[in-house]
Write an enzyme that holds these catalytic residues in place. Structure first.
Site, PDB file in Angstrom:
ATOM      1  N   GLU A 129      40.318  18.156   8.820  1.00 43.15           N
ATOM      2  CA  GLU A 129      41.207  19.190   8.286  1.00 43.15           C
ATOM      3  C   GLU A 129      41.957  19.958   9.374  1.00 43.15           C
ATOM      4  O   GLU A 129      42.653  20.919   9.081  1.00 43.15           O
ATOM      5  CB  GLU A 129      40.385  20.196   7.446  1.00 43.15           C
ATOM      6  CG  GLU A 129      39.701  19.572   6.239  1.00 43.15           C
ATOM      7  CD  GLU A 129      39.044  20.570   5.295  1.00 43.15           C
ATOM      8  OE1 GLU A 129      38.891  21.753   5.671  1.00 43.15           O
ATOM      9  OE2 GLU A 129      38.685  20.157   4.174  1.00 43.15           O
ATOM     10  N   ARG A 181      38.713  23.335  10.823  1.00 45.02           N
ATOM     11  CA  ARG A 181      40.172  23.362  10.739  1.00 45.02           C
ATOM     12  C   ARG A 181      40.885  23.663  12.054  1.00 45.02           C
ATOM     13  O   ARG A 181      42.089  23.864  12.064  1.00 45.02           O
ATOM     14  CB  ARG A 181      40.602  24.306   9.615  1.00 45.02           C
ATOM     15  CG  ARG A 181      40.301  23.681   8.242  1.00 45.02           C
ATOM     16  CD  ARG A 181      40.777  24.505   7.076  1.00 45.02           C
ATOM     17  NE  ARG A 181      39.959  25.671   6.877  1.00 45.02           N
ATOM     18  CZ  ARG A 181      38.798  25.670   6.204  1.00 45.02           C
ATOM     19  NH1 ARG A 181      38.339  24.570   5.674  1.00 45.02           N
ATOM     20  NH2 ARG A 181      38.103  26.770   6.079  1.00 45.02           N
ATOM     21  N   THR A 225      34.113  27.070   8.850  1.00 41.45           N
ATOM     22  CA  THR A 225      34.981  25.883   8.865  1.00 41.45           C
ATOM     23  C   THR A 225      36.384  26.234   9.349  1.00 41.45           C
ATOM     24  O   THR A 225      37.166  25.357   9.691  1.00 41.45           O
ATOM     25  CB  THR A 225      35.086  25.273   7.450  1.00 41.45           C
ATOM     26  OG1 THR A 225      35.532  26.286   6.545  1.00 41.45           O
ATOM     27  CG2 THR A 225      33.747  24.724   6.976  1.00 41.45           C
ATOM     28  N   GLY A 241      30.451  30.547   2.403  1.00 46.70           N
ATOM     29  CA  GLY A 241      29.103  30.469   1.835  1.00 46.70           C
ATOM     30  C   GLY A 241      28.936  31.181   0.505  1.00 46.70           C
ATOM     31  O   GLY A 241      27.817  31.289   0.000  1.00 46.70           O
ATOM     32  N   ASN A 321      36.048  34.376  -3.248  1.00 43.24           N
ATOM     33  CA  ASN A 321      35.567  34.654  -4.598  1.00 43.24           C
ATOM     34  C   ASN A 321      34.256  35.448  -4.600  1.00 43.24           C
ATOM     35  O   ASN A 321      33.589  35.587  -3.585  1.00 43.24           O
ATOM     36  CB  ASN A 321      35.343  33.330  -5.341  1.00 43.24           C
ATOM     37  CG  ASN A 321      34.390  32.402  -4.604  1.00 43.24           C
ATOM     38  OD1 ASN A 321      34.804  31.730  -3.671  1.00 43.24           O
ATOM     39  ND2 ASN A 321      33.120  32.385  -4.983  1.00 43.24           N
ATOM     40  N   ASP A 366      36.094  31.671  -9.423  1.00 41.66           N
ATOM     41  CA  ASP A 366      36.185  31.148  -8.059  1.00 41.66           C
ATOM     42  C   ASP A 366      37.630  31.166  -7.563  1.00 41.66           C
ATOM     43  O   ASP A 366      38.070  30.277  -6.848  1.00 41.66           O
ATOM     44  CB  ASP A 366      35.601  29.715  -7.983  1.00 41.66           C
ATOM     45  CG  ASP A 366      35.501  29.200  -6.555  1.00 41.66           C
ATOM     46  OD1 ASP A 366      35.437  30.024  -5.626  1.00 41.66           O
ATOM     47  OD2 ASP A 366      35.502  27.964  -6.371  1.00 41.66           O
ATOM     48  N   VAL A 601      36.799  19.548  -0.571  1.00 41.38           N
ATOM     49  CA  VAL A 601      36.510  19.737  -1.992  1.00 41.38           C
ATOM     50  C   VAL A 601      36.656  18.432  -2.775  1.00 41.38           C
ATOM     51  O   VAL A 601      36.005  18.219  -3.789  1.00 41.38           O
ATOM     52  CB  VAL A 601      37.445  20.825  -2.572  1.00 41.38           C
ATOM     53  CG1 VAL A 601      37.367  20.860  -4.081  1.00 41.38           C
ATOM     54  CG2 VAL A 601      37.079  22.173  -1.988  1.00 41.38           C
ATOM     55  N   CYS A 667      22.685  17.763  -6.247  1.00 42.98           N
ATOM     56  CA  CYS A 667      23.344  16.563  -5.709  1.00 42.98           C
ATOM     57  C   CYS A 667      24.827  16.485  -6.029  1.00 42.98           C
ATOM     58  O   CYS A 667      25.629  15.978  -5.242  1.00 42.98           O
ATOM     59  CB  CYS A 667      22.670  15.296  -6.242  1.00 42.98           C
ATOM     60  SG  CYS A 667      20.876  15.399  -6.344  1.00 42.98           S
ATOM     61  N   CYS A 670      28.085  17.168  -3.735  1.00 40.01           N
ATOM     62  CA  CYS A 670      28.492  16.213  -2.697  1.00 40.01           C
ATOM     63  C   CYS A 670      28.631  14.798  -3.251  1.00 40.01           C
ATOM     64  O   CYS A 670      29.543  14.076  -2.883  1.00 40.01           O
ATOM     65  CB  CYS A 670      27.489  16.206  -1.546  1.00 40.01           C
ATOM     66  SG  CYS A 670      27.427  17.760  -0.634  1.00 40.01           S
TER      67      CYS A 670
HETATM   68 CA    CA Z   1      34.540  29.365  -3.564  1.00 38.24          CA
END
Ligand code: CA
Length: 736
Positions: A129, A181, A225, A241, A321, A366, A601, A667, A670
């Site tokens: 990214e 990034r 990130t 997070g 969010n 979100d 995402v 799970c 991901c």
């Molecule tokens: Ca979020």
């Protein structure tokens, strides 16, 4: 420092031969005049005295060059970024973060001649990214697990690689892949935020660590990130997070020493303790203590966007969010929950708040406002305005006066069902109560992926348009009756067990679309739009050559006419692109660079119809193009994507119900909602016999930790894992 043996592709070697004899001088930071629009050419300069050449071949000379150019990186240079358009000095190129380059050697008339100049293999299969930084022929970029690469920008020759050795177990703490990034470069150092929350200052010449500080509470599921920015001698960094339960903040560290100068918390803390700074007193009145948000954090993480206006001396930061998503559990009595989903204007010396604008008061979907922030000068309603622009997840495109925070425009850039419009008098969205969380599940536009996510936009002052990598993707929301925080898991206030049932029983299949949209921020409407096969696409670059560059989730890199939206050039890459391209010049040659590596995402997307990852893999690489570039993009070999016969296993409906619920909780985010991911992490339906055999070891005992699959020993037992295994086998059987 870890050094890896990597070689640039053969086309890079050709480029090396072509340019290695060219001269360079430290005093000239400029490319040839032909690259600059007429208006940008400095008076009296000639091509001869603007020869900024490629990196010299010999190591001491290269080191001297890197030392000289990176030590000279300071506020003045970034503020005057347009006077050295051949460089990409900062994350969004300049303080305004417009991602517009004045370079025009590659333009509408010749873009079809673009060919690969060189490529660099990151040897990773996770999302890429980063926005590379390029200073006088030296490039710094990052990849998966926060690894930094220093390269010769003309040839791809590797100068050094720094691996911060992020603990692989940390992958469980992030929502969206082990991405990074990019870095900031300032006075001889390269600044990096690592996935596990460290801020690291590297020597720009050698890649060795100068200093390193921990920026987080390591007991909490924080990640970094985003790319740091350097403002007035301070490195500014936030974190992520919120899905897991953390308290957001943004910090400023001395670029020289790593000492913490100030910290701004985006949500209030424990009400029994004093406020850390005065702004939290106002914020605390907008939360209901019955929600006890402070126990788990409250969210509001500032994980990506920033911009700085040196004249107004304001630092702008986008916040995330709420945590949990569902406001009925986070703040049952209502309230705006400041400073979630907001644009903050801070004094960069003190961290004090000058103004704030909350895009989604009392966020429950979100709807982060961490999306790209762009500064520009626009004529609006007969007045020249200094504006800040954002297309946050909530689907409205905002134009604010960046001196005061006054709302000037707020128009829907994608379909929004959660709110009909923004009331310009109050600045608040007018919500449709039908689309709040209730016991009935419902589809809401936009989804948690947003009408636009982190992938940067671009603004061209030539066309006056903002180019948005937009998404139309309905989100499934439903209330969880009795919410209880589950440490280390996604905490949304959403019933994930029922979520899985609905996916199966209702045959729920979201139709998602991605677009490259040209948005007129003054008129508040779309000028043109191009639909993409995949909803998850790359960031955007605009240039003075009348071009807009954009990589796609289905593995193409393309250039469009900035005015008309007509596609002018395209190259198949067969690796999904989510990163934004950058452009720069060395020795009079303009390059366009983009990192190819699908992820983020889009990793677990249930919308696998157009994912090319299962078939082609996800070979992470940096691709660099120029006019008449002699190379060919290497297309990865196709893979067998058939689903093997799963092993025999006895299970009943009760096992499947338990497995389905646990799968969704642990799970799904991901590996994808129905057992299949789009391939960045393994498609569990395609496990072969040898993996089925060690399934328990992988999930409980970290047998695949080196590859980034964490252990779940602390939250799952053998019985749970058996149920999850049954669920996965059932998915494989159903698909077969
Ligand atoms: Ca979020």
């Amino acid at each position: 420092m870890t050094t890896h043996n990597r070689t640039a592709s053969s086309s890079a070697n050709i480029a090396l031969l072509t340019f290695s004899l060219a001269t360079f001088t430290l005093a000239t930071f400029t490319a040839s005049c032909s690259l600059l629009p007429e208006a940008l050419q400095p008076a009296g300069s000639t091509a001869a005295d603007r020869s900024g050449g490629p990196l010299p071949d010999s190591e001491p000379a290269a080191a001297r060059h890197i030392a000289a150019v990176t030590r000279s990186m300071n506020a003045q240079r970034i503020a005057a970024a347009d006077s050295e358009p051949y460089n990409w000095l900062a994350h969004g190129r300049s303080n305004s973060e417009q991602r517009y380059s004045p370079l025009a050697q590659v333009n509408r008339d010749n873009v079809e001649r673009l060919g690969l100049s060189w490529s660099y293999d990151t040897m990773t299969t996770h999302g890429l990214e980063a926005s590379p930084i390029v200073i006088d022929g030296v490039m710094y970029t990052t990849g998966a697990w926060s690894v930094v690469y220093a390269l010769d920008a003309a040839t791809g020759r590797e100068l050094w690689v720094y691996d911060p050795e992020v603990p692989r177990q940390w992958s469980r703490r992030g929502c969206c892949d082990v991405v990074n990034r990019g870095v900031a470069v300032w006075k001889g150092r390269v600044y990096l935020g690592t996935y596990d929350g460290r801020l690291v200052a590297l020597d720009a010449v050698t890649g060795e660590v100068d200093w390193e500080v921990n920026t987080i509470d390591r007991a909490r599921p924080y990640t970094i990130t985003g790319a740091p920015r350097v403002v007035k001698g301070r490195v500014i960094i936030g974190n992520g997070g919120a899905e897991f339960g953390v308290r957001g903040y943004i910090s400023a560290y001395s670029a020289r020493s790593g000492k913490l100068d100030w910290r701004f918390y985006t949500v209030p803390g424990d009400p029994s303790l004093p406020f850390e700074h005065p702004e939290l007193e106002e914020a605390a009145g907008t939360w209901d203590v019955a929600g006890k948000w402070w126990e788990t954090g409250g969210g509001g993480t500032a994980w990506d966007s920033m911009a700085w206006d040196p004249e107004l001396d304001l630092l702008y930061v986008g916040t995330g969010n709420g945590s949990p998503w569902n406001r009925a559990h986070r703040s049952p009595g209502g309230g705006d929950n400041l400073y979630l989903s907001s644009i903050l204007a801070l004094d960069p010396d003190t961290g004090r708040l000058a103004w704030h604008y909350q895009t989604t008061p009392g966020d429950t979907w979100d709807f982060t406002a961490t999306q790209h922030l762009i500064l520009a000068e626009l004529e609006l309603d007969g007045r020249e305005r200094k504006v800040i622009m954002q297309a946050p997840k909530n689907g409205f495109f905002y134009v604010l006066d960046r001196a005061t925070g006054e709302l000037l425009r707020a128009d829907a850039y994608v379909e929004t069902t959660w709110a009909s419009h923004v009331d310009m008098a109050t600045g608040r969205p007018v919500e449709d109560p039908e689309f709040d969380f209730t016991d009935d599940w419902k589809l809401v536009l936009p989804a948690p992926t947003g009408g636009h996510n982190w992938q940067p936009m671009a603004f061209s002052p030539d066309t006056g348009l903002v180019y948005i990598p937009a998404i139309e993707n309905p989100g499934l929301y439903l209330n969880e009756d009795e919410y209880r925080h589950s440490p280390g898991a996604w905490n949304l206030g959403m019933d994930l067990g029922r979520y899985a049932e609905i996916l199966h029983e209702e045959g729920f299949s979201p139709v998602s679309s991605g677009y490259l949209k040209a948005w007129d921020p003054v008129a508040g409407r779309e000028r043109w739009s191009v639909e993409m096969p995949n909803f998850w696409n790359g960031g955007v670059l605009a240039t003075a050559g009348g071009l807009v560059f954009h990589g796609t989730g289905d593995g193409r890199f393309a250039a469009y006419d900035a005015e008309a939206g007509r596609k002018l050039w395209e190259v198949p890459v067969m690796t999904g692109i989510i990163a934004p391209p950058v452009t720069y010049a060395v020795d009079g040659v303009q390059y366009v660079a983009v990192m190819a590596g699908w992820g983020g995402v889009g990793v677990p997307s249930g919308d696998a119809r157009s994912s090319i990852v299962p078939e082609y893999g996800n070979d992470g690489r940096l691709l660099v193009f120029r006019l008449d570039g002699p190379g060919q993009v290497t297309i990865p070999a196709r893979r067998d994507i058939s689903i093997p016969e799963p092993p025999a296993m006895d299970y009943d409906q009760a096992d499947l119900a338990l497995g389905s619920r646990l799968y969704m909780e642990r799970c799904n985010f991901c590996h994808g909602p129905l057992g299949f991911s789009t391939g960045v992490v393994p498609d569990l339906r395609r496990m072969d016999a040898s993996v089925h055999e060690i399934f328990g070891d992988v999930v409980l005992r970290g047998a695949r930790l080196a590859g980034g699959m964490p252990s779940f020993e602390d939250v799952l037992d053998e019985k749970d894992v058996r149920a999850i295994h049954a669920y996965v086998i059932e998915q494989a059987r159903t698909t077969r």
